[in-house]
Design a protein around this motif. Structure first.
Motif, PDB file in Angstrom:
ATOM      1  N   LEU A 139      -8.980 -10.365   4.287  1.00 52.91           N
ATOM      2  CA  LEU A 139      -7.998  -9.693   5.138  1.00 52.91           C
ATOM      3  C   LEU A 139      -6.802  -9.240   4.306  1.00 52.91           C
ATOM      4  O   LEU A 139      -6.540  -9.781   3.217  1.00 52.91           O
ATOM      5  CB  LEU A 139      -7.546 -10.621   6.260  1.00 52.91           C
ATOM      6  CG  LEU A 139      -8.651 -11.088   7.211  1.00 52.91           C
ATOM      7  CD1 LEU A 139      -8.081 -12.064   8.228  1.00 52.91           C
ATOM      8  CD2 LEU A 139      -9.296  -9.922   7.940  1.00 52.91           C
ATOM      9  N   ASP A 140      -6.090  -8.266   4.853  1.00 55.44           N
ATOM     10  CA  ASP A 140      -4.931  -7.702   4.167  1.00 55.44           C
ATOM     11  C   ASP A 140      -3.887  -8.801   3.910  1.00 55.44           C
ATOM     12  O   ASP A 140      -3.342  -9.370   4.863  1.00 55.44           O
ATOM     13  CB  ASP A 140      -4.339  -6.606   5.058  1.00 55.44           C
ATOM     14  CG  ASP A 140      -3.233  -5.847   4.377  1.00 55.44           C
ATOM     15  OD1 ASP A 140      -2.967  -6.147   3.195  1.00 55.44           O
ATOM     16  OD2 ASP A 140      -2.649  -4.960   5.024  1.00 55.44           O
ATOM     17  N   PRO A 141      -3.607  -9.150   2.665  1.00 53.73           N
ATOM     18  CA  PRO A 141      -2.673 -10.265   2.402  1.00 53.73           C
ATOM     19  C   PRO A 141      -1.246  -9.993   2.872  1.00 53.73           C
ATOM     20  O   PRO A 141      -0.524 -10.918   3.220  1.00 53.73           O
ATOM     21  CB  PRO A 141      -2.735 -10.419   0.881  1.00 53.73           C
ATOM     22  CG  PRO A 141      -3.316  -9.170   0.365  1.00 53.73           C
ATOM     23  CD  PRO A 141      -4.137  -8.563   1.434  1.00 53.73           C
ATOM     24  N   GLU A 142      -0.893  -8.699   2.924  1.00 51.19           N
ATOM     25  CA  GLU A 142       0.473  -8.366   3.372  1.00 51.19           C
ATOM     26  C   GLU A 142       0.675  -8.732   4.832  1.00 51.19           C
ATOM     27  O   GLU A 142       1.753  -9.135   5.252  1.00 51.19           O
ATOM     28  CB  GLU A 142       0.742  -6.874   3.173  1.00 51.19           C
ATOM     29  CG  GLU A 142       1.036  -6.536   1.731  1.00 51.19           C
ATOM     30  CD  GLU A 142       1.297  -5.064   1.534  1.00 51.19           C
ATOM     31  OE1 GLU A 142       1.667  -4.384   2.505  1.00 51.19           O
ATOM     32  OE2 GLU A 142       1.098  -4.604   0.398  1.00 51.19           O
ATOM     33  N   THR A 143      -0.353  -8.585   5.624  1.00 49.49           N
ATOM     34  CA  THR A 143      -0.238  -8.875   7.056  1.00 49.49           C
ATOM     35  C   THR A 143      -0.665 -10.300   7.390  1.00 49.49           C
ATOM     36  O   THR A 143      -0.036 -10.972   8.209  1.00 49.49           O
ATOM     37  CB  THR A 143      -1.120  -7.882   7.863  1.00 49.49           C
ATOM     38  OG1 THR A 143      -0.947  -6.578   7.336  1.00 49.49           O
ATOM     39  CG2 THR A 143      -0.773  -7.909   9.341  1.00 49.49           C
ATOM     40  N   PHE A 144      -1.744 -10.761   6.764  1.00 48.85           N
ATOM     41  CA  PHE A 144      -2.343 -12.023   7.200  1.00 48.85           C
ATOM     42  C   PHE A 144      -2.159 -13.178   6.210  1.00 48.85           C
ATOM     43  O   PHE A 144      -2.664 -14.266   6.436  1.00 48.85           O
ATOM     44  CB  PHE A 144      -3.833 -11.816   7.484  1.00 48.85           C
ATOM     45  CG  PHE A 144      -4.070 -10.792   8.548  1.00 48.85           C
ATOM     46  CD1 PHE A 144      -3.798 -11.084   9.878  1.00 48.85           C
ATOM     47  CD2 PHE A 144      -4.514  -9.520   8.231  1.00 48.85           C
ATOM     48  CE1 PHE A 144      -3.998 -10.136  10.862  1.00 48.85           C
ATOM     49  CE2 PHE A 144      -4.720  -8.572   9.213  1.00 48.85           C
ATOM     50  CZ  PHE A 144      -4.457  -8.873  10.536  1.00 48.85           C
ATOM     51  N   LEU A 192     -10.735  -0.928  10.736  1.00 48.60           N
ATOM     52  CA  LEU A 192     -11.118  -1.884   9.687  1.00 48.60           C
ATOM     53  C   LEU A 192     -10.153  -1.800   8.508  1.00 48.60           C
ATOM     54  O   LEU A 192      -9.797  -2.820   7.913  1.00 48.60           O
ATOM     55  CB  LEU A 192     -12.550  -1.601   9.224  1.00 48.60           C
ATOM     56  CG  LEU A 192     -13.654  -2.058  10.181  1.00 48.60           C
ATOM     57  CD1 LEU A 192     -14.987  -1.453   9.798  1.00 48.60           C
ATOM     58  CD2 LEU A 192     -13.768  -3.582  10.180  1.00 48.60           C
ATOM     59  N   THR A 193      -9.733  -0.589   8.199  1.00 49.83           N
ATOM     60  CA  THR A 193      -8.769  -0.423   7.099  1.00 49.83           C
ATOM     61  C   THR A 193      -7.466  -1.134   7.445  1.00 49.83           C
ATOM     62  O   THR A 193      -6.862  -1.798   6.597  1.00 49.83           O
ATOM     63  CB  THR A 193      -8.507   1.081   6.840  1.00 49.83           C
ATOM     64  OG1 THR A 193      -9.757   1.707   6.720  1.00 49.83           O
ATOM     65  CG2 THR A 193      -7.686   1.304   5.596  1.00 49.83           C
ATOM     66  N   LEU A 226      -8.298  -4.920   7.120  1.00 52.89           N
ATOM     67  CA  LEU A 226      -8.682  -5.456   5.818  1.00 52.89           C
ATOM     68  C   LEU A 226      -7.815  -4.935   4.675  1.00 52.89           C
ATOM     69  O   LEU A 226      -7.857  -5.476   3.571  1.00 52.89           O
ATOM     70  CB  LEU A 226     -10.149  -5.129   5.521  1.00 52.89           C
ATOM     71  CG  LEU A 226     -11.128  -5.439   6.662  1.00 52.89           C
ATOM     72  CD1 LEU A 226     -12.481  -4.877   6.368  1.00 52.89           C
ATOM     73  CD2 LEU A 226     -11.220  -6.935   6.890  1.00 52.89           C
ATOM     74  N   GLY A 227      -7.066  -3.866   4.942  1.00 53.20           N
ATOM     75  CA  GLY A 227      -6.249  -3.287   3.882  1.00 53.20           C
ATOM     76  C   GLY A 227      -7.101  -2.422   2.967  1.00 53.20           C
ATOM     77  O   GLY A 227      -8.326  -2.351   3.120  1.00 53.20           O
ATOM     78  N   VAL A 228      -6.454  -1.750   2.043  1.00 50.54           N
ATOM     79  CA  VAL A 228      -7.218  -0.893   1.128  1.00 50.54           C
ATOM     80  C   VAL A 228      -7.011  -1.380  -0.306  1.00 50.54           C
ATOM     81  O   VAL A 228      -6.206  -0.865  -1.065  1.00 50.54           O
ATOM     82  CB  VAL A 228      -6.810   0.601   1.255  1.00 50.54           C
ATOM     83  CG1 VAL A 228      -7.538   1.255   2.385  1.00 50.54           C
ATOM     84  CG2 VAL A 228      -5.301   0.733   1.461  1.00 50.54           C
ATOM     85  N   ARG A 229      -7.748  -2.427  -0.628  1.00 50.47           N
ATOM     86  CA  ARG A 229      -7.633  -2.967  -1.980  1.00 50.47           C
ATOM     87  C   ARG A 229      -9.006  -2.890  -2.626  1.00 50.47           C
ATOM     88  O   ARG A 229     -10.002  -3.342  -2.034  1.00 50.47           O
ATOM     89  CB  ARG A 229      -7.166  -4.430  -1.919  1.00 50.47           C
ATOM     90  CG  ARG A 229      -5.735  -4.595  -1.424  1.00 50.47           C
ATOM     91  CD  ARG A 229      -5.509  -5.987  -0.910  1.00 50.47           C
ATOM     92  NE  ARG A 229      -6.357  -6.306   0.215  1.00 50.47           N
ATOM     93  CZ  ARG A 229      -7.048  -7.429   0.344  1.00 50.47           C
ATOM     94  NH1 ARG A 229      -6.989  -8.342  -0.586  1.00 50.47           N
ATOM     95  NH2 ARG A 229      -7.793  -7.633   1.419  1.00 50.47           N
ATOM     96  N   ALA A 230      -9.032  -2.275  -3.782  1.00 51.94           N
ATOM     97  CA  ALA A 230     -10.320  -2.034  -4.439  1.00 51.94           C
ATOM     98  C   ALA A 230     -11.055  -3.340  -4.730  1.00 51.94           C
ATOM     99  O   ALA A 230     -12.283  -3.410  -4.647  1.00 51.94           O
ATOM    100  CB  ALA A 230     -10.080  -1.269  -5.736  1.00 51.94           C
ATOM    101  N   GLU A 231     -10.311  -4.386  -5.024  1.00 55.75           N
ATOM    102  CA  GLU A 231     -10.961  -5.643  -5.447  1.00 55.75           C
ATOM    103  C   GLU A 231     -11.410  -6.509  -4.272  1.00 55.75           C
ATOM    104  O   GLU A 231     -12.132  -7.498  -4.452  1.00 55.75           O
ATOM    105  CB  GLU A 231     -10.014  -6.431  -6.380  1.00 55.75           C
ATOM    106  CG  GLU A 231      -8.852  -7.146  -5.709  1.00 55.75           C
ATOM    107  CD  GLU A 231      -7.698  -6.240  -5.308  1.00 55.75           C
ATOM    108  OE1 GLU A 231      -6.697  -6.780  -4.808  1.00 55.75           O
ATOM    109  OE2 GLU A 231      -7.792  -5.011  -5.474  1.00 55.75           O
ATOM    110  N   ALA A 232     -11.002  -6.138  -3.050  1.00 54.85           N
ATOM    111  CA  ALA A 232     -11.278  -6.997  -1.888  1.00 54.85           C
ATOM    112  C   ALA A 232     -12.739  -6.904  -1.437  1.00 54.85           C
ATOM    113  O   ALA A 232     -13.361  -5.859  -1.551  1.00 54.85           O
ATOM    114  CB  ALA A 232     -10.361  -6.608  -0.740  1.00 54.85           C
TER     115      ALA A 232
END
Lengths: 65, 464
Positions: free
Chosen positions: B152-157, B287-288, B291-297
């Motif tokens: 999940l998006d670390p900035e939010t979650f 979903l974006t 989950l965020g938009v991180r290439a490594e995720a």
């Protein structure tokens, strides 16, 4: 006839058939007849479930157009 | 409001917005005994843009108890009843999860008994990242399926937040997720049900169009078979030689009907394609957000669903192309049969022209023969009239009186009478046929007839 009304009618028919087979199973005099009625009732339940699913999807598709 | 984060099981009942009655039934059933109503004024969602209300998830009703909270959520196309079951801290993790799931199932059994129509259900096991209670492991231990996980998006979650989803577990209409995050509030009553509802909705819509497509494929195969057989019969086989125009026109009608079916089917498939494409796009965006938009995720959940729906989309596109091809074939078959009809008609026209020519020449021969017969009949009529007029005149006036006239004058008068009688008959018939008395020949004949008769009367009187 509108497809939603048609499906609601079909669901009603499936329920009636289910109840009829269930009554048949209750009144059966031998285990084989009871088993056949129960199987038929199960099929009608499954038909009802399929129709309910399709009806909900159709309502959703029409509702959110 | 901060919820108890440790070991929470959440169950979502999704319903159609129009099923108010079922929604109220389930809500009353779940909240009647133990919960007190709470302030509903709360709105959660990842997209906080006020201009985009459709993407929001709103809580319109809440009820809270000692160990369970209920929220009534309004999503873009569905409503959801969210039941949040909290664990007792004292218990050991695995038995705690099992106890939570047992409570979820007890409520589900009550709801099922009430006979409400539920669109879909999801159970989510949530725990804090640092809790170490591993909800994914418990899902693995109680369900037989494949687990896919997304970061999940670390900035939010928060850091190391992840969502796991159990695939192919064999529980129809119910999905299982496991969540590890430190910001469970935002996730539970906002981002997650929004994404989950989209997946459920898209799943049902794609399945509906899939059923529709299967019927269309059967119909198209059947039409393809018929068109192919017909083309074979018309082009390759010589069996159609004896076919008449009427039968070929019936074939064109049949082919036109098939063409119409294919055109309608093509339209339906394209509409389905557009719909799936639109909703897949919306899901991708949700979903974006999640989950965020991180290439490594890791994003196994998003990839799984997008693969499924994009494969549905590809199936729809491919069927639309096949339908276009079949429609082209039907069109070609119509052209082939139409050409045959035209050829057949041209042949028939040539035959008719030949027959007309023959009839015309026969009619010409008949006309010539009729003219000869008419002349012969006129001559016979003239002779007969001449003879009987002479004999009648002699009978009435006496032979001596008649013979007193010169033979040339007699020939002229009786000849004129007989000729005008013979010709006058013809003109009279003509006038009667045309139903008009405007006939010069007739009146000339009558005049000559009257003059000849008058001459006979005058000569008789004079010679007496």
């Amino acid at each position: 006839m509108d497809v939603i009304k048609l499906m609601e009618k079909a669901i009603e028919n499936e329920r009636e058939a289910y109840n009829m087979y269930l009554e048949g199973a209750g009144a059966a005099e031998d285990p084989e007849t009871r088993s056949i009625f129960e199987q038929l009732a199960k099929w009608e339940r499954e038909h009802e479930r399929i129709l309910l699913d399709r009806l909900a999807t159709l309502k959703l598709i029409r509702g959110s157009g | 409001m901060q919820r108890e984060l440790r070991c929470t099981a959440v169950h979502y009942y999704y319903l159609l917005k129009e099923d108010d009655e079922d929604q109220q039934k389930i809500w009353s059933l779940l909240t009647s005994e133990k919960q007190a109503p709470q302030e509903p004024a709360m709105s959660l969602g990842l997209t906080q843009d006020a201009n985009e209300p459709a993407s929001r998830c709103r809580i319109i009703q809440r009820a809270a108890g000692e160990d369970v909270d209920y929220c009534l959520l309004v999503l873009p196309d569905l409503t959801a009843i969210e039941a949040i079951y909290k664990s007792s801290d004292a218990a050991e993790p695995e038995s705690m999860w099992r106890e939570l799931l047992a409570r979820v199932d007890a409520d589900r059994a009550r709801v099922k008994k009430a006979g409400a129509t539920i669109f879909g259900e999801t159970t989510l096991l949530a725990a804090g990242v640092a809790d170490g209670s591993d909800p994914t492991a418990i899902l693995n231990s109680i369900l037989d399926g494949r687990v896919v996980t997304s970061d999940l998006d670390p900035e939010t979650f928060g850091e190391n937040a992840a969502l796991a989803h159990m695939l192919e577990h064999g529980h129809r209409g119910r999905d299982y997720y496991a969540l590890e995050t430190d910001n469970v509030d935002l996730f539970l009553s906002g981002a997650f049900p929004r994404m989950d509802a989209m997946v459920k909705k898209l799943g049902r819509v794609a399945s509906h169009f899939g059923h529709q497509r299967r019927t269309i494929v059967e119909q198209r195969n059947d039409i393809d078979r018929q068109v192919s057989a017909l083309l074979h019969q018309e082009v390759v086989s010589s069996a159609s030689e004896a076919t008449g125009t009427l039968e070929l026109e019936q074939r064109i009608t049949g082919l036109s009907r098939m063409f119409g079916i294919l055109a309608t089917d093509s339209l339906m498939v394209r509409q389905a394609e557009d719909r799936i494409a639109l909703e897949t796009g919306q899901l991708e965006s949700a979903l974006t957000d999640l989950l965020g938009v991180r290439a490594e995720a890791r994003d196994e959940i998003g990839r799984h669903y997008l693969d499924v729906f994009k494969s549905d989309l590809e199936a729809a596109s491919s069927e639309a192309r096949r339908l276009d091809f079949s429609r082209g074939n039907a069109q070609a078959a119509i052209e082939v049969v139409r050409t045959q009809v035209e050829l057949l008609r041209a042949g028939e026209e040539a035959a008719i022209q030949e027959q007309s020519k023959q009839l015309l020449s026969r009619s010409l021969v008949l006309q010539k023969e009729r003219l000869s017969l008419q002349v012969a009949a006129g001559f016979v009529e003239f002779v007969l009239v001449f003879y009987y007029v002479l004999k009648s005149w002699e009978g009435i006036a006496g032979v001596v009186t008649v013979e007193h006239n010169s033979p040339v004058l007699l020939l002229l008068i009786i000849g004129g009478f007989s000729a005008s009688a013979a010709v006058g008959t013809h003109f009279l018939a003509q006038a009667l046929h045309k139903q008009t008395w405007k006939n010069l020949g007739l009146w000339l004949s009558v005049t000559v007839l009257a003059l000849s008769f008058s001459a006979m009367v005058i000569l008789t009187i004079v010679n007496k």
